[in-house]
Design a protein around this motif. Structure first.
Motif, PDB file in Angstrom:
ATOM      1  N   SER A 172     -22.780  66.785  68.723  1.00 42.59           N
ATOM      2  CA  SER A 172     -24.482  66.916  69.069  1.00 42.59           C
ATOM      3  C   SER A 172     -25.000  68.189  67.934  1.00 42.59           C
ATOM      4  O   SER A 172     -26.173  68.022  67.725  1.00 42.59           O
ATOM      5  N   GLN A 173     -24.009  68.426  67.146  1.00 37.96           N
ATOM      6  CA  GLN A 173     -24.801  69.183  66.435  1.00 37.96           C
ATOM      7  C   GLN A 173     -25.835  68.294  64.760  1.00 37.96           C
ATOM      8  O   GLN A 173     -26.524  68.551  64.564  1.00 37.96           O
ATOM      9  N   ALA A 174     -24.886  67.379  64.706  1.00 36.15           N
ATOM     10  CA  ALA A 174     -24.999  66.521  64.319  1.00 36.15           C
ATOM     11  C   ALA A 174     -26.531  66.066  64.078  1.00 36.15           C
ATOM     12  O   ALA A 174     -28.111  66.145  63.342  1.00 36.15           O
ATOM     13  N   VAL A 175     -26.738  65.441  65.580  1.00 35.48           N
ATOM     14  CA  VAL A 175     -27.475  65.149  66.075  1.00 35.48           C
ATOM     15  C   VAL A 175     -29.143  65.681  65.988  1.00 35.48           C
ATOM     16  O   VAL A 175     -30.333  65.505  65.768  1.00 35.48           O
ATOM     17  N   SER A 176     -28.700  66.942  66.154  1.00 34.83           N
ATOM     18  CA  SER A 176     -29.620  68.991  66.341  1.00 34.83           C
ATOM     19  C   SER A 176     -30.363  68.235  65.177  1.00 34.83           C
ATOM     20  O   SER A 176     -31.461  68.858  64.885  1.00 34.83           O
ATOM     21  N   GLU A 177     -29.494  68.137  64.387  1.00 35.88           N
ATOM     22  CA  GLU A 177     -29.681  68.414  62.324  1.00 35.88           C
ATOM     23  C   GLU A 177     -30.825  67.492  61.850  1.00 35.88           C
ATOM     24  O   GLU A 177     -30.963  67.678  61.643  1.00 35.88           O
ATOM     25  N   ARG A 178     -30.119  65.908  62.508  1.00 37.21           N
ATOM     26  CA  ARG A 178     -31.013  65.167  62.601  1.00 37.21           C
ATOM     27  C   ARG A 178     -32.622  65.233  63.153  1.00 37.21           C
ATOM     28  O   ARG A 178     -33.755  64.978  62.337  1.00 37.21           O
ATOM     29  N   ASP A 179     -32.607  65.305  64.337  1.00 38.24           N
ATOM     30  CA  ASP A 179     -33.821  66.175  65.040  1.00 38.24           C
ATOM     31  C   ASP A 179     -34.469  67.056  64.419  1.00 38.24           C
ATOM     32  O   ASP A 179     -36.165  67.002  63.911  1.00 38.24           O
ATOM     33  N   GLU A 180     -33.910  68.493  63.528  1.00 37.79           N
ATOM     34  CA  GLU A 180     -34.798  68.944  62.721  1.00 37.79           C
ATOM     35  C   GLU A 180     -35.050  68.000  61.450  1.00 37.79           C
ATOM     36  O   GLU A 180     -35.944  68.292  60.988  1.00 37.79           O
ATOM     37  N   LEU A 181     -34.321  67.382  60.928  1.00 34.63           N
ATOM     38  CA  LEU A 181     -34.583  66.936  60.225  1.00 34.63           C
ATOM     39  C   LEU A 181     -35.643  66.081  60.343  1.00 34.63           C
ATOM     40  O   LEU A 181     -37.098  65.486  59.194  1.00 34.63           O
ATOM     41  N   LEU A 182     -35.580  65.431  61.564  1.00 32.66           N
ATOM     42  CA  LEU A 182     -37.607  64.137  61.568  1.00 32.66           C
ATOM     43  C   LEU A 182     -39.066  65.309  62.085  1.00 32.66           C
ATOM     44  O   LEU A 182     -39.634  65.060  61.323  1.00 32.66           O
ATOM     45  N   SER A 183     -38.064  66.972  61.961  1.00 33.26           N
ATOM     46  CA  SER A 183     -39.659  66.771  62.453  1.00 33.26           C
ATOM     47  C   SER A 183     -39.617  68.220  61.204  1.00 33.26           C
ATOM     48  O   SER A 183     -41.221  68.082  60.911  1.00 33.26           O
ATOM     49  N   ALA A 184     -38.749  68.089  60.306  1.00 34.44           N
ATOM     50  CA  ALA A 184     -39.399  68.250  58.478  1.00 34.44           C
ATOM     51  C   ALA A 184     -39.527  67.230  58.378  1.00 34.44           C
ATOM     52  O   ALA A 184     -41.202  67.494  57.701  1.00 34.44           O
ATOM     53  N   ARG A 185     -39.231  66.440  58.543  1.00 33.45           N
ATOM     54  CA  ARG A 185     -40.084  65.106  57.335  1.00 33.45           C
ATOM     55  C   ARG A 185     -41.787  64.625  58.508  1.00 33.45           C
ATOM     56  O   ARG A 185     -42.282  64.319  57.187  1.00 33.45           O
ATOM     57  N   ASP A 186     -41.938  65.297  59.446  1.00 35.49           N
ATOM     58  CA  ASP A 186     -43.155  64.493  60.111  1.00 35.49           C
ATOM     59  C   ASP A 186     -44.070  66.059  59.638  1.00 35.49           C
ATOM     60  O   ASP A 186     -44.860  65.287  59.260  1.00 35.49           O
ATOM     61  N   GLY A 187     -43.355  67.031  59.317  1.00 33.00           N
ATOM     62  CA  GLY A 187     -44.356  68.240  58.916  1.00 33.00           C
ATOM     63  C   GLY A 187     -44.878  67.692  56.983  1.00 33.00           C
ATOM     64  O   GLY A 187     -45.656  67.842  57.028  1.00 33.00           O
ATOM     65  N   GLN A 188     -43.432  66.750  57.024  1.00 32.43           N
ATOM     66  CA  GLN A 188     -43.861  66.589  55.454  1.00 32.43           C
ATOM     67  C   GLN A 188     -44.987  65.111  54.910  1.00 32.43           C
ATOM     68  O   GLN A 188     -46.174  64.986  54.528  1.00 32.43           O
ATOM     69  N   ALA A 232     -47.359  65.509  57.524  1.00 31.20           N
ATOM     70  CA  ALA A 232     -48.824  65.801  57.810  1.00 31.20           C
ATOM     71  C   ALA A 232     -49.221  66.546  56.474  1.00 31.20           C
ATOM     72  O   ALA A 232     -51.285  66.015  56.368  1.00 31.20           O
ATOM     73  N   SER A 233     -48.555  67.076  55.941  1.00 25.87           N
ATOM     74  CA  SER A 233     -48.511  67.738  54.376  1.00 25.87           C
ATOM     75  C   SER A 233     -49.294  66.649  53.643  1.00 25.87           C
ATOM     76  O   SER A 233     -50.719  66.888  53.079  1.00 25.87           O
ATOM     77  N   LEU A 234     -48.835  65.571  53.892  1.00 24.64           N
ATOM     78  CA  LEU A 234     -49.266  64.401  52.869  1.00 24.64           C
ATOM     79  C   LEU A 234     -49.994  63.820  53.328  1.00 24.64           C
ATOM     80  O   LEU A 234     -51.259  64.063  52.441  1.00 24.64           O
ATOM     81  N   SER A 235     -50.356  63.509  54.543  1.00 24.01           N
ATOM     82  CA  SER A 235     -51.877  63.563  54.932  1.00 24.01           C
ATOM     83  C   SER A 235     -53.064  64.319  54.636  1.00 24.01           C
ATOM     84  O   SER A 235     -53.883  63.784  54.888  1.00 24.01           O
ATOM     85  N   GLN A 236     -52.451  65.648  54.374  1.00 20.72           N
ATOM     86  CA  GLN A 236     -53.260  66.036  54.481  1.00 20.72           C
ATOM     87  C   GLN A 236     -54.007  66.402  52.896  1.00 20.72           C
ATOM     88  O   GLN A 236     -54.778  67.115  52.950  1.00 20.72           O
ATOM     89  N   ALA A 237     -52.740  66.054  52.066  1.00 25.18           N
ATOM     90  CA  ALA A 237     -53.250  66.106  50.710  1.00 25.18           C
ATOM     91  C   ALA A 237     -54.010  64.553  50.278  1.00 25.18           C
ATOM     92  O   ALA A 237     -55.018  65.171  49.689  1.00 25.18           O
ATOM     93  N   VAL A 238     -54.059  63.770  51.068  1.00 24.46           N
ATOM     94  CA  VAL A 238     -54.652  62.737  50.677  1.00 24.46           C
ATOM     95  C   VAL A 238     -55.925  62.540  51.722  1.00 24.46           C
ATOM     96  O   VAL A 238     -57.150  62.286  50.603  1.00 24.46           O
ATOM     97  N   GLN A 285     -43.519  56.245  55.277  1.00 22.15           N
ATOM     98  CA  GLN A 285     -44.571  56.333  55.292  1.00 22.15           C
ATOM     99  C   GLN A 285     -44.582  57.141  54.096  1.00 22.15           C
ATOM    100  O   GLN A 285     -45.992  57.426  53.867  1.00 22.15           O
ATOM    101  N   ILE A 286     -43.864  58.641  53.823  1.00 20.13           N
ATOM    102  CA  ILE A 286     -43.519  58.731  52.685  1.00 20.13           C
ATOM    103  C   ILE A 286     -44.211  58.523  51.200  1.00 20.13           C
ATOM    104  O   ILE A 286     -44.411  59.343  51.012  1.00 20.13           O
ATOM    105  N   ALA A 287     -43.633  57.365  51.626  1.00 15.21           N
ATOM    106  CA  ALA A 287     -43.633  56.671  50.249  1.00 15.21           C
ATOM    107  C   ALA A 287     -44.961  55.740  50.103  1.00 15.21           C
ATOM    108  O   ALA A 287     -45.629  56.538  48.682  1.00 15.21           O
ATOM    109  N   SER A 288     -45.664  55.488  50.993  1.00 15.21           N
ATOM    110  CA  SER A 288     -46.910  55.449  51.384  1.00 15.21           C
ATOM    111  C   SER A 288     -48.523  56.040  50.821  1.00 15.21           C
ATOM    112  O   SER A 288     -48.996  55.855  50.579  1.00 15.21           O
ATOM    113  N   LEU A 289     -47.765  57.654  51.566  1.00 11.81           N
ATOM    114  CA  LEU A 289     -48.561  58.452  51.210  1.00 11.81           C
ATOM    115  C   LEU A 289     -48.548  58.984  49.573  1.00 11.81           C
ATOM    116  O   LEU A 289     -49.275  59.047  49.510  1.00 11.81           O
TER     117      LEU A 289
END
Length: 224
Positions: free
Chosen positions: A16-32, A34-40, A116-120
């Motif tokens: 469960s902790q692993a799933v939670s950590e992966r959810d946090e990682l997904l959130s961090a990637r979403d933030g990344q 969003a940040s890269l979209s803003q950079a573009v 998506q990160i690679a594309s951005l």
């Protein structure tokens, strides 16, 4: 039996902790993302600038290097966590299968986010190339403007020199006009004086002719 249940509960909590950590990682990637979209978007707006853009992009590269380093640490930590979880896959088969499916789904989402990160990132690189091309065009046009300014300065010097020459010629023409007017007046005066002399000469000739005629008549009279 209780120890097995306790061990299974521990495994479930860990996964469960692993799933939670992966959810946090997904959130961090979403933030990344969003940040890269803003950079573009920012780069699209700043294609006409250069010095500030270079500083901003350098800062962005530095920030991304820091993020990559942080992601590498997270990947190492998660790889270790996954390895530990793999040793506990024999417990709670149904729950583990369900949680493994959840982890797999999260991994697929992470893979999609990486795409998506690679594309951005590619979009950022393309914007950087456009910025470099714009800088080259700006430098070339600046050189052309500088050359035109030099030509204009040279033309201004020529115009000033020619204007001075025209002014000097105007002064000479004015002096010549004065001389011509003076000579014209003198010519008229000399002409009037010559006419007067001619009239006097005709008068003297007439008087001489009249006197000579009278003398001739006087000399001729006794003979008659």
């Amino acid at each position: 039996m209780r120890e097995l249940l306790s061990a299974r509960d521990g495994q479930i909590a860990s996964l469960s902790q692993a799933v939670s950590e992966r959810d946090e990682l997904l959130s961090a990637r979403d933030g990344q993302i969003a940040s890269l979209s803003q950079a573009v978007s920012e780069r699209d707006e700043l294609l006409s600038a250069r010095d500030g853009q270079i500083a901003s992009l350098s800062q962005a590269v530095s920030e991304r290097d820091e993020l990559l380093s942080a992601r590498d640490g997270q990947i190492a930590s998660l790889s270790q966590a996954v390895s530990e979880r793999d040793e506990l896959l024999s417990a709670r088969d149904g729950q583990i299968a369900s949680l493994s499916q959840a982890v797999s789904e999260r991994d697929e989402l992470l893979s999609a986010r990486d795409g998506q990160i690679a594309s951005l990132s590619q979009a950022v690189s393309e914007r950087d190339e456009l910025l470099s091309a714009r800088d080259g065009q700006i430098a070339s046009l600046s050189q052309a403007v500088s050359e035109r300014d030099e030509l204009l300065s040279a033309r201004d010097g020529q115009i000033a020199s020619l204007s001075q020459a025209v002014s000097e010629r105007d002064e000479l023409l004015s002096a010549r006009d004065g001389q011509i007017a003076s000579l014209t007046d003198e010519t008229v005066r000399r002409g009037e004086w010559a006419l007067g002399l001619d009239a006097e000469l005709r008068d003297v000739r007439a008087k001489l002719f009249s006197r000579d005629k009278q003398q001739f008549l006087a000399l001729d009279s006794p003979l008659a």
